[in-house]
Design an enzyme around this catalytic site. Structure first.
Site, PDB file in Angstrom:
ATOM      1  N   PHE A 114      10.387  83.909 -77.870  1.00 27.36           N
ATOM      2  CA  PHE A 114      11.031  83.743 -76.562  1.00 27.36           C
ATOM      3  C   PHE A 114      11.615  85.087 -76.144  1.00 27.36           C
TER       4      PHE A 114
ATOM      5  N   SER B  53      23.799  89.806 -72.360  1.00 27.89           N
ATOM      6  CA  SER B  53      24.629  88.702 -71.861  1.00 27.89           C
ATOM      7  C   SER B  53      24.318  88.366 -70.416  1.00 27.89           C
TER       8      SER B  53
ATOM      9  N   ARG C 109      21.310  76.209 -78.508  1.00 29.38           N
ATOM     10  CA  ARG C 109      22.757  76.296 -78.781  1.00 29.38           C
ATOM     11  C   ARG C 109      23.262  75.011 -79.427  1.00 29.38           C
TER      12      ARG C 109
ATOM     13  N   GLU D 133      22.376  83.753 -78.496  1.00 33.05           N
ATOM     14  CA  GLU D 133      22.520  82.485 -77.739  1.00 33.05           C
ATOM     15  C   GLU D 133      23.844  82.434 -76.987  1.00 33.05           C
TER      16      GLU D 133
ATOM     17  N   PHE E  58      32.879  86.456 -64.978  1.00 38.34           N
ATOM     18  CA  PHE E  58      31.880  87.274 -65.685  1.00 38.34           C
ATOM     19  C   PHE E  58      31.861  88.720 -65.173  1.00 38.34           C
TER      20      PHE E  58
HETATM   21  P1  TGC Z   1      24.892  81.494 -63.068  1.00 35.18           P
HETATM   22  O1  TGC Z   1      24.871  81.831 -61.616  1.00 35.18           O
HETATM   23  O2  TGC Z   1      26.191  81.124 -63.709  1.00 35.18           O
HETATM   24  O3  TGC Z   1      23.853  80.329 -63.351  1.00 35.18           O
HETATM   25  C1  TGC Z   1      22.562  80.269 -62.751  1.00 35.18           C
HETATM   26  C2  TGC Z   1      22.243  78.793 -62.543  1.00 35.18           C
HETATM   27  O4  TGC Z   1      22.111  78.153 -63.813  1.00 35.18           O
HETATM   28  C3  TGC Z   1      23.111  77.110 -63.967  1.00 35.18           C
HETATM   29  N1  TGC Z   1      23.560  77.185 -65.352  1.00 35.18           N
HETATM   30  C4  TGC Z   1      23.034  76.402 -66.288  1.00 35.18           C
HETATM   31  N2  TGC Z   1      22.151  75.393 -66.206  1.00 35.18           N
HETATM   32  C5  TGC Z   1      21.805  74.807 -67.354  1.00 35.18           C
HETATM   33  N3  TGC Z   1      22.308  75.159 -68.518  1.00 35.18           N
HETATM   34  C6  TGC Z   1      23.188  76.156 -68.643  1.00 35.18           C
HETATM   35  N4  TGC Z   1      23.640  76.511 -69.844  1.00 35.18           N
HETATM   36  C7  TGC Z   1      23.607  76.830 -67.485  1.00 35.18           C
HETATM   37  N5  TGC Z   1      24.448  77.853 -67.229  1.00 35.18           N
HETATM   38  C8  TGC Z   1      24.421  78.053 -65.909  1.00 35.18           C
HETATM   39  C9  TGC Z   1      24.173  77.445 -62.953  1.00 35.18           C
HETATM   40  O5  TGC Z   1      24.854  76.276 -62.562  1.00 35.18           O
HETATM   41  C10 TGC Z   1      23.344  78.025 -61.831  1.00 35.18           C
HETATM   42  O6  TGC Z   1      22.698  76.961 -61.140  1.00 35.18           O
HETATM   43  P2  TGC Z   1      22.432  77.061 -59.561  1.00 35.18           P
HETATM   44  O7  TGC Z   1      21.759  75.769 -59.231  1.00 35.18           O
HETATM   45  O8  TGC Z   1      23.797  77.209 -58.953  1.00 35.18           O
HETATM   46  O9  TGC Z   1      21.582  78.266 -59.355  1.00 35.18           O
HETATM   47  O10 TGC Z   1      24.184  82.681 -63.805  1.00 35.18           O
HETATM   48  P3  TGC Z   1      24.751  84.075 -64.266  1.00 35.18           P
HETATM   49  O11 TGC Z   1      23.679  85.084 -63.990  1.00 35.18           O
HETATM   50  O12 TGC Z   1      26.113  84.314 -63.666  1.00 35.18           O
HETATM   51  O13 TGC Z   1      24.868  83.946 -65.866  1.00 35.18           O
HETATM   52  C11 TGC Z   1      25.526  82.938 -66.476  1.00 35.18           C
HETATM   53  C12 TGC Z   1      25.653  83.160 -67.996  1.00 35.18           C
HETATM   54  C13 TGC Z   1      26.408  84.441 -68.303  1.00 35.18           C
HETATM   55  C14 TGC Z   1      26.475  82.007 -68.499  1.00 35.18           C
HETATM   56  C15 TGC Z   1      24.297  83.167 -68.676  1.00 35.18           C
HETATM   57  O14 TGC Z   1      23.500  84.132 -68.167  1.00 35.18           O
HETATM   58  C16 TGC Z   1      24.381  83.251 -70.172  1.00 35.18           C
HETATM   59  O15 TGC Z   1      24.461  82.215 -70.814  1.00 35.18           O
HETATM   60  N6  TGC Z   1      24.322  84.476 -70.839  1.00 35.18           N
HETATM   61  C17 TGC Z   1      24.141  84.595 -72.261  1.00 35.18           C
HETATM   62  C18 TGC Z   1      22.720  85.025 -72.544  1.00 35.18           C
HETATM   63  C19 TGC Z   1      22.127  84.326 -73.726  1.00 35.18           C
HETATM   64  O16 TGC Z   1      22.638  83.365 -74.233  1.00 35.18           O
HETATM   65  N7  TGC Z   1      20.976  84.817 -74.149  1.00 35.18           N
HETATM   66  C20 TGC Z   1      20.285  84.193 -75.231  1.00 35.18           C
HETATM   67  C21 TGC Z   1      18.909  84.800 -75.456  1.00 35.18           C
HETATM   68  S1  TGC Z   1      17.875  83.866 -76.528  1.00 35.18           S
HETATM   69  C22 TGC Z   1      18.544  84.022 -78.042  1.00 35.18           C
HETATM   70  O17 TGC Z   1      19.558  84.592 -78.252  1.00 35.18           O
HETATM   71  C23 TGC Z   1      17.779  83.365 -79.137  1.00 35.18           C
HETATM   72  S2  TGC Z   1      18.521  83.554 -80.661  1.00 35.18           S
HETATM   73  C24 TGC Z   1      17.493  82.799 -81.758  1.00 35.18           C
HETATM   74  C25 TGC Z   1      17.988  81.443 -82.182  1.00 35.18           C
HETATM   75  O18 TGC Z   1      18.335  80.625 -81.356  1.00 35.18           O
HETATM   76  O19 TGC Z   1      18.026  81.185 -83.358  1.00 35.18           O
HETATM   77  P1  FAD Z   2      25.977  92.695 -74.675  1.00 41.75           P
HETATM   78  O1  FAD Z   2      25.606  91.747 -73.605  1.00 41.75           O
HETATM   79  O2  FAD Z   2      25.795  94.155 -74.393  1.00 41.75           O
HETATM   80  O3  FAD Z   2      27.478  92.411 -75.103  1.00 41.75           O
HETATM   81  C1  FAD Z   2      28.228  93.353 -75.909  1.00 41.75           C
HETATM   82  C2  FAD Z   2      29.685  92.868 -75.957  1.00 41.75           C
HETATM   83  O4  FAD Z   2      30.225  92.802 -74.632  1.00 41.75           O
HETATM   84  C3  FAD Z   2      29.844  91.465 -76.535  1.00 41.75           C
HETATM   85  O5  FAD Z   2      31.034  91.404 -77.284  1.00 41.75           O
HETATM   86  C4  FAD Z   2      29.992  90.573 -75.297  1.00 41.75           C
HETATM   87  O6  FAD Z   2      30.731  89.380 -75.564  1.00 41.75           O
HETATM   88  C5  FAD Z   2      30.745  91.507 -74.377  1.00 41.75           C
HETATM   89  N1  FAD Z   2      30.550  91.151 -72.963  1.00 41.75           N
HETATM   90  C6  FAD Z   2      29.370  91.090 -72.271  1.00 41.75           C
HETATM   91  N2  FAD Z   2      29.598  90.705 -71.010  1.00 41.75           N
HETATM   92  C7  FAD Z   2      30.935  90.516 -70.889  1.00 41.75           C
HETATM   93  C8  FAD Z   2      31.795  90.093 -69.834  1.00 41.75           C
HETATM   94  N3  FAD Z   2      31.315  89.755 -68.630  1.00 41.75           N
HETATM   95  N4  FAD Z   2      33.131  90.040 -70.058  1.00 41.75           N
HETATM   96  C9  FAD Z   2      33.640  90.340 -71.290  1.00 41.75           C
HETATM   97  N5  FAD Z   2      32.887  90.729 -72.331  1.00 41.75           N
HETATM   98  C10 FAD Z   2      31.538  90.820 -72.128  1.00 41.75           C
HETATM   99  N6  FAD Z   2      17.186  87.203 -77.387  1.00 41.75           N
HETATM  100  C11 FAD Z   2      16.060  86.616 -76.928  1.00 41.75           C
HETATM  101  O7  FAD Z   2      15.777  86.656 -75.730  1.00 41.75           O
HETATM  102  N7  FAD Z   2      15.224  85.937 -77.774  1.00 41.75           N
HETATM  103  C12 FAD Z   2      15.459  85.846 -79.101  1.00 41.75           C
HETATM  104  O8  FAD Z   2      14.702  85.204 -79.827  1.00 41.75           O
HETATM  105  C13 FAD Z   2      16.619  86.485 -79.629  1.00 41.75           C
HETATM  106  N8  FAD Z   2      16.851  86.485 -80.966  1.00 41.75           N
HETATM  107  C14 FAD Z   2      17.865  87.271 -81.465  1.00 41.75           C
HETATM  108  C15 FAD Z   2      17.950  87.469 -82.844  1.00 41.75           C
HETATM  109  C16 FAD Z   2      18.918  88.324 -83.361  1.00 41.75           C
HETATM  110  C17 FAD Z   2      18.961  88.603 -84.836  1.00 41.75           C
HETATM  111  C18 FAD Z   2      19.860  88.937 -82.487  1.00 41.75           C
HETATM  112  C19 FAD Z   2      20.947  89.816 -83.043  1.00 41.75           C
HETATM  113  C20 FAD Z   2      19.781  88.741 -81.136  1.00 41.75           C
HETATM  114  C21 FAD Z   2      18.765  87.931 -80.595  1.00 41.75           C
HETATM  115  N9  FAD Z   2      18.589  87.798 -79.215  1.00 41.75           N
HETATM  116  C22 FAD Z   2      17.471  87.162 -78.715  1.00 41.75           C
HETATM  117  C23 FAD Z   2      19.435  88.553 -78.293  1.00 41.75           C
HETATM  118  C24 FAD Z   2      20.814  87.923 -78.070  1.00 41.75           C
HETATM  119  O9  FAD Z   2      20.729  86.787 -77.277  1.00 41.75           O
HETATM  120  C25 FAD Z   2      21.714  88.997 -77.434  1.00 41.75           C
HETATM  121  O10 FAD Z   2      21.990  89.941 -78.446  1.00 41.75           O
HETATM  122  C26 FAD Z   2      22.996  88.407 -76.866  1.00 41.75           C
HETATM  123  O11 FAD Z   2      22.725  87.614 -75.736  1.00 41.75           O
HETATM  124  C27 FAD Z   2      24.028  89.486 -76.497  1.00 41.75           C
HETATM  125  O12 FAD Z   2      23.439  90.517 -75.779  1.00 41.75           O
HETATM  126  P2  FAD Z   2      23.660  92.056 -76.222  1.00 41.75           P
HETATM  127  O13 FAD Z   2      23.367  92.147 -77.669  1.00 41.75           O
HETATM  128  O14 FAD Z   2      22.865  92.881 -75.294  1.00 41.75           O
HETATM  129  O15 FAD Z   2      25.207  92.313 -76.030  1.00 41.75           O
END
Ligand code: TGC
Ligand code: FAD
Length: 389
Positions: free
Chosen positions: A133, A142, A248, A368, A388
């Site tokens: 993904f 983030s 999550r 996540e 944010f």
């Molecule tokens: P924002 O404007 O707040 O939201 C856009 C639209 O989405 C809705 N929404 C959600 N809907 C479903 N589920 C959720 N969790 C939702 N969160 C928000 C929201 O209501 C809105 O809808 P609409 O209809 O109004 O358009 O968007 P934003 O750009 O301000 O960002 C929000 C934020 C910061 C919460 C989001 O971008 C976020 O969660 N950031 C964290 C990124 C993250 O988690 N990345 C993960 C990458 S994958 C990964 O890490 C895999 S790890 C491997 C493993 O799982 O083991």
């Molecule tokens: P940043 O977004 O640069 O954040 C750095 C610091 O700033 C953090 O402490 C954060 O909390 C803080 N911060 C950011 N924004 C704000 C704010 N608005 N206010 C206050 N503090 C803030 N991603 C995928 O897409 N697919 C995957 O399969 C996947 N797997 C992963 C596996 C591993 C081992 C790791 C380490 C990461 C993986 N990720 C994946 C990425 C992961 O989702 C990101 O690392 C995570 O979302 C955070 O992004 P970043 O590392 O760029 O940190």
């Protein structure tokens, strides 16, 4: 929370169905027999135990939230209990299942065409194929909405350009779910592994989640047919966020498993190890730590069980999941640190589990959605104010 589980302070197993108890017992045996004996070696080598992939498929651990296409549909609670056991083994094992299930199979199932589902879901469910993904980019973690990876239309194809970072399983994936902007909107695309210009490379310098493959993916003029668009992703960033909810949810349960593993290790060790003429467990400060850990594990179990019942009832919202992911991972980190401390020097060795969990949980706290991002998601929910940016 099963017949064989001694960390069930409130007797929550009595609230589980027979199916839920069975799923947990099976996953517990899988981890005891097939994960714990080999995980240290893979952690040290920096490799995923790929021989477990078909076994996980056979047991129905891949795609267990979906119905049909070769999946073994589990209730929300059963799925959670399975994640709890997998992460008691290692976060990398739970991560493999989370990514394959919540981040690859779920979007194909939810946003894909019938042809895409038939092509990929049975392969992914059995473990014959692996998925990844790609949402995060080098400059957008983030804040994935800022992504710069772009798709353009060229005749009957899409052409993708950009860079993804940290994709779990990227270098071993047969198919990647890549999120890219098409005319400014975030859409999901399926990219097959041998497509020219699709260049995954393994990230090797990690202290954490060493038994999981993490990759950078370069997308250099990657040409894919139009049928590889996931058509249901026109909901924009909401589509990948819906996938994240699934993963999550699994993490919230999984973190309790890692904490439980640490608690079990700390209790067993401190009952055996004698210092100042009595077992460590007989000293007040050690008992204090054990009580803190058991309380956190029990609170985590309660939170997860409620979450699971809400998932099954269809009332679970993303902010509920944020609270559980945030607090359970924080408590698991605390449990791992306390165990590491209670094991003394032994706690820094790779044949004890706590330091491995401690290193892994640093990633789990970040991916996540970081701990603080989940704070802001909850903050926005309770105040109605977005903090944010
Ligand atoms: P924002 O404007 O707040 O939201 C856009 C639209 O989405 C809705 N929404 C959600 N809907 C479903 N589920 C959720 N969790 C939702 N969160 C928000 C929201 O209501 C809105 O809808 P609409 O209809 O109004 O358009 O968007 P934003 O750009 O301000 O960002 C929000 C934020 C910061 C919460 C989001 O971008 C976020 O969660 N950031 C964290 C990124 C993250 O988690 N990345 C993960 C990458 S994958 C990964 O890490 C895999 S790890 C491997 C493993 O799982 O083991
Ligand atoms: P940043 O977004 O640069 O954040 C750095 C610091 O700033 C953090 O402490 C954060 O909390 C803080 N911060 C950011 N924004 C704000 C704010 N608005 N206010 C206050 N503090 C803030 N991603 C995928 O897409 N697919 C995957 O399969 C996947 N797997 C992963 C596996 C591993 C081992 C790791 C380490 C990461 C993986 N990720 C994946 C990425 C992961 O989702 C990101 O690392 C995570 O979302 C955070 O992004 P970043 O590392 O760029 O940190």
């Amino acid at each position: 929370m099963s017949d064989h589980n001694d960390v069930d302070f409130l007797g929550l197993s009595a609230d589980l169905s027979q199916e839920e108890r069975t799923v947990q017992a099976e996953a517990r045996a899988f981890v005891d027999e097939q994960v714990l004996p080999i995980i240290e070696e893979h952690f040290l080598e920096g490799s995923f135990p790929t021989h477990l992939i078909p076994e996980m498929g056979k047991r129905g651990y891949l795609g267990a939230i979906l119905d049909g296409y070769g999946c073994r549909p589990l209730s929300g609670v059963s799925y959670g209990l399975m994640n709890q056991e997998l992460e008691r083994g290692d976060s990398a094992i739970r991560s493999f299942s989370s990514v394959q299930t919540g981040l690859v199979m779920f979007p194909i199932f939810t946003f894909g065409t019938e042809e895409q589902k038939k092509q990929w879901l049975p392969e992914l469910a059995s473990g014959r194929a692996v998925g990844c993904f790609g949402l995060t980019e080098p400059d957008f973690g983030s804040n994935p909405g800022g992504m710069v990876t772009a798709a353009t239309i060229d005749g009957n194809d899409y052409v993708l350009n950009g860079k993804k970072r940290w994709a779990t399983n990227g270098s071993i994936a047969n198919v990647a779910v890549i999120w890219a902007k098409l005319d400014g909107d975030v859409r999901g695309f399926l990219v097959e592994k041998d497509t020219p210009g699709f260049k995954p490379s393994k990230i090797v310098n990690k202290f954490s989640l060493r038994a999981s493959v993490s990759s950078e993916i370069e997308l250099d003029q990657v040409r894919i047919p139009k049928r590889n668009l996931l058509p249901g992703t026109e909901v924009g960033l909401r589509a990948p966020l819906l996938c994240l909810n699934q993963a999550r949810y699994g993490i919230a349960w999984g973190a309790v498993g890692a904490a439980r593993g640490c608690y079990e290790e700390a209790l067993a060790y401190t009952k055996k190890r004698v210092q100042f003429t009595r077992p460590l467990a007989g000293h007040q400060l050690i008992q204090h730590k054990l009580v803190e850990m058991l309380t956190d594990v029990t609170q985590g179990q309660l939170l997860c069980l409620r979450l699971g019942r809400m998932k099954d009832a269809g009332t679970l919202k993303h902010y509920h999941i944020s609270m559980a992911k945030r607090t359970n991972v924080r408590n698991a980190l605390s449990a791992a640190r306390m165990t590491r401390d209670m094991l003394g020097a032994r706690g820094i060795c790779t044949d004890s589990h706590c330091a491995r969990h401690l290193c892994n949980l640093e990633t789990v706290s970040t991916y996540e959605g970081t701990h603080d991002i989940h704070t802001l998601i909850l903050g926005e929910h309770i105040t109605g104010l977005n903090a944010f940016s």
